[in-house]
Scaffold this motif. Structure first.
Motif, PDB file in Angstrom:
ATOM      1  N   TYR A  76       0.663  -8.450  -6.611  1.00  0.00           N
ATOM      2  CA  TYR A  76       1.901  -8.538  -5.823  1.00  0.00           C
ATOM      3  C   TYR A  76       1.621  -9.042  -4.405  1.00  0.00           C
ATOM      4  CZ  TYR A  76       3.873  -6.250  -9.831  1.00  0.00           C
ATOM      5  OH  TYR A  76       4.267  -5.983 -11.122  1.00  0.00           O
TER       6      TYR A  76
ATOM      7  N   ASN B  59       7.068  -2.178  -5.794  1.00  0.00           N
ATOM      8  CA  ASN B  59       8.009  -2.161  -4.675  1.00  0.00           C
ATOM      9  C   ASN B  59       8.185  -0.757  -4.082  1.00  0.00           C
ATOM     10  OD1 ASN B  59       8.365  -4.887  -4.944  1.00  0.00           O
ATOM     11  ND2 ASN B  59      10.449  -4.794  -5.718  1.00  0.00           N
TER      12      ASN B  59
ATOM     13  N   ARG C  21      -1.082  -7.858   2.918  1.00  0.00           N
ATOM     14  CA  ARG C  21      -0.467  -8.111   1.609  1.00  0.00           C
ATOM     15  C   ARG C  21      -0.715  -6.927   0.680  1.00  0.00           C
ATOM     16  NH1 ARG C  21       1.702 -12.960   1.452  1.00  0.00           N
ATOM     17  NH2 ARG C  21       0.767 -14.723   2.560  1.00  0.00           N
ATOM     18  N   GLN C  22       0.252  -6.672  -0.186  1.00  0.00           N
ATOM     19  CA  GLN C  22       0.088  -5.570  -1.128  1.00  0.00           C
ATOM     20  C   GLN C  22      -1.045  -5.847  -2.105  1.00  0.00           C
ATOM     21  OE1 GLN C  22       3.549  -4.507  -3.465  1.00  0.00           O
ATOM     22  NE2 GLN C  22       2.884  -2.380  -3.641  1.00  0.00           N
TER      23      GLN C  22
ATOM     24  N   ARG D   3       7.270  -4.381 -11.456  1.00  0.00           N
ATOM     25  CA  ARG D   3       7.516  -4.775 -10.065  1.00  0.00           C
ATOM     26  C   ARG D   3       8.158  -3.625  -9.287  1.00  0.00           C
ATOM     27  NH1 ARG D   3      11.986  -7.180  -8.576  1.00  0.00           N
ATOM     28  NH2 ARG D   3      12.325  -7.991 -10.679  1.00  0.00           N
TER      29      ARG D   3
ATOM     30  N   ASN E 179       4.492  -9.481  -1.539  1.00  0.00           N
ATOM     31  CA  ASN E 179       4.922  -8.368  -0.692  1.00  0.00           C
ATOM     32  C   ASN E 179       3.972  -8.277   0.497  1.00  0.00           C
ATOM     33  OD1 ASN E 179       6.948  -7.805  -2.495  1.00  0.00           O
ATOM     34  ND2 ASN E 179       5.956  -6.020  -3.395  1.00  0.00           N
TER      35      ASN E 179
ATOM     36  N   TRP F  95       5.252  -0.148  -1.941  1.00  0.00           N
ATOM     37  CA  TRP F  95       5.247  -0.950  -0.713  1.00  0.00           C
ATOM     38  C   TRP F  95       6.256  -0.439   0.305  1.00  0.00           C
ATOM     39  CZ3 TRP F  95       1.529  -3.298   1.199  1.00  0.00           C
ATOM     40  CH2 TRP F  95       1.654  -4.310   2.161  1.00  0.00           C
TER      41      TRP F  95
ATOM     42  N   TYR G 160       3.554  -7.330   5.057  1.00  0.00           N
ATOM     43  CA  TYR G 160       4.130  -6.883   6.327  1.00  0.00           C
ATOM     44  C   TYR G 160       3.221  -7.256   7.475  1.00  0.00           C
ATOM     45  CZ  TYR G 160       1.337  -2.467   6.176  1.00  0.00           C
ATOM     46  OH  TYR G 160       0.337  -1.524   6.126  1.00  0.00           O
TER      47      TYR G 160
ATOM     48  N   MET H 229      14.567  -9.336   1.910  1.00  0.00           N
ATOM     49  CA  MET H 229      14.543  -9.515   0.464  1.00  0.00           C
ATOM     50  C   MET H 229      15.630 -10.515   0.077  1.00  0.00           C
ATOM     51  SD  MET H 229      16.099  -5.800  -0.650  1.00  0.00           S
ATOM     52  CE  MET H 229      15.139  -4.902   0.576  1.00  0.00           C
TER      53      MET H 229
ATOM     54  N   THR I  72       8.331  -8.108   3.893  1.00  0.00           N
ATOM     55  CA  THR I  72       8.931  -8.884   2.806  1.00  0.00           C
ATOM     56  C   THR I  72       8.664  -8.170   1.497  1.00  0.00           C
ATOM     57  OG1 THR I  72       6.942 -10.258   2.472  1.00  0.00           O
ATOM     58  CG2 THR I  72       8.599 -11.070   4.032  1.00  0.00           C
ATOM     59  N   ILE I  73       9.656  -8.206   0.611  1.00  0.00           N
ATOM     60  CA  ILE I  73       9.522  -7.531  -0.675  1.00  0.00           C
ATOM     61  C   ILE I  73      10.276  -8.333  -1.732  1.00  0.00           C
ATOM     62  CG2 ILE I  73      11.521  -6.025  -0.304  1.00  0.00           C
ATOM     63  CD1 ILE I  73       9.807  -3.778  -1.631  1.00  0.00           C
ATOM     64  N   ASN I  74       9.722  -8.405  -2.922  1.00  0.00           N
ATOM     65  CA  ASN I  74      10.266  -9.243  -3.989  1.00  0.00           C
ATOM     66  C   ASN I  74      11.383  -8.511  -4.728  1.00  0.00           C
ATOM     67  OD1 ASN I  74      10.750 -11.060  -6.027  1.00  0.00           O
ATOM     68  ND2 ASN I  74       8.654 -11.181  -6.756  1.00  0.00           N
TER      69      ASN I  74
END
Length: 313
Positions: free
Chosen positions: A159, A201, A149-150, A197, A162, A204, A164, A224, A174-176
């Motif tokens: 965050y 992003n 997780r980020q 954000r 987010n 990330w 992987y 996303m 996954t990314i917001n």
């Protein structure tokens, strides 16, 4: 004489068998060949009033396909309440899945939420979702899966959505990036959430592509909510110049990173509106899959020229 002849042959037979054993053992010790696997992606466009039942049905059908894991593209529709109770109920449903389940938060989960006074409480609801669904490094579902997780990076500890993880030489990310213009607000002084954000992003995306390149991974699946249009020719967006396109920066960055990535990139979003069968569209090494209210099984075949296909194809 026959008995003595057989006795003389016995040591020879045993020796031959012993000589054969190391070769058999060597074959058994070889790692298994990495084969194809499936991933189920579940939508969130539930019918009004039937959200729980519809989500339960989708999870059951997706699980019956025996995927390696399930990805849920959102918690709820925009017409459903932004209540703690609904969030908790959906979390319980997600945890009922037999396979590991990873949540991709959608714009309908938080961007349009309002408090009792009619004012936006989108940021507060997003933070609540982070507390309920992304509290640790494990996935949801009965069988957990570890995620990066980020929020594990001190600078981006807020965050947690987010994430992987790697599976069979493919990186899933996954990314917001919510639908409806990436939550970019046209009113002056209202875009601090968007701007903060976007910093996260960018970091990330760079980290994900660097990880995939350094580990020589064959492909990346980038999930996303919003359709950033990175698979479409650039001229397509010229007509949006008269207004702020909240996806512009993400689209440009993804294209730049994809051009330098030797593998295949598959973009998955949940913005399919029509009832035509889902299909993957390709532009160079970038594929695009839009999903809607149902679920789909993505087939990944390591070592194949067609790394990503739909199970229905």
């Amino acid at each position: 004489m026959r008995r003595h002849h057989a006795m003389r042959l016995l040591p020879v037979v045993m020796a031959a068998a012993l000589l054969a054993m190391p070769a058999v053992q060597a074959r058994a010790d070889k790692p298994p060949r990495k084969g194809e696997f499936k991933v189920a992606v579940v939508g969130h466009s539930f019918r009004k009033g039937d959200g729980d039942a519809e989500f339960r049905r989708l999870l059951a059908e997706a699980g019956s396909a025996e995927p390696a894991f399930i990805i849920a593209t959102g918690i709820k529709t925009s017409s459903e309440p932004c209540s703690d109770r609904l969030y908790a109920d959906r979390r319980e449903l997600m945890n009922s899945a037999e396979q590991p389940l990873v949540l991709l938060t959608a714009g309908s989960d938080w961007t349009e939420c309002r408090n009792s006074n009619g004012k936006s409480n989108a940021v507060e609801r997003l933070n609540r979702i982070r507390e309920l669904f992304f509290a640790d490094s494990e996935s949801l579902g009965k069988n957990k899966m570890l995620l990066a997780r980020q929020s594990g990076i001190a600078k981006f500890r807020d965050y947690a959505e987010n994430a992987y993880w790697e599976h069979e030489n493919v990186l899933f990310v996954t990314i917001n990036v919510p639908a409806k213009n990436n939550h970019y607000l046209s009113e002056a002084g209202r875009n601090s959430e968007y701007e903060d954000r976007m910093v996260a992003n960018r970091g990330w995306l760079h980290r994900a592509f660097l990880t995939a390149k350094s580990r020589k991974l064959a492909g990346i699946v980038l999930l996303m909510d919003g359709d950033i249009g990175a698979h479409v020719e650039q001229g397509f967006f010229a007509r949006l110049a008269q207004k702020k396109d909240g996806f512009t920066e993400t689209r440009r960055l993804v294209r730049t990173l994809a051009d330098k990535y030797p593998g295949q990139l598959l973009l998955v979003d949940s913005q399919k509106k029509d009832k035509t069968p889902a299909a993957i569209e390709w532009h160079k090494n970038v594929g695009h899959l839009a999903l809607g209210a149902d679920w789909a099984a993505l087939r990944i075949i390591p070592g194949s020229a067609s790394l990503f296909t739909l199970a229905s194809e």
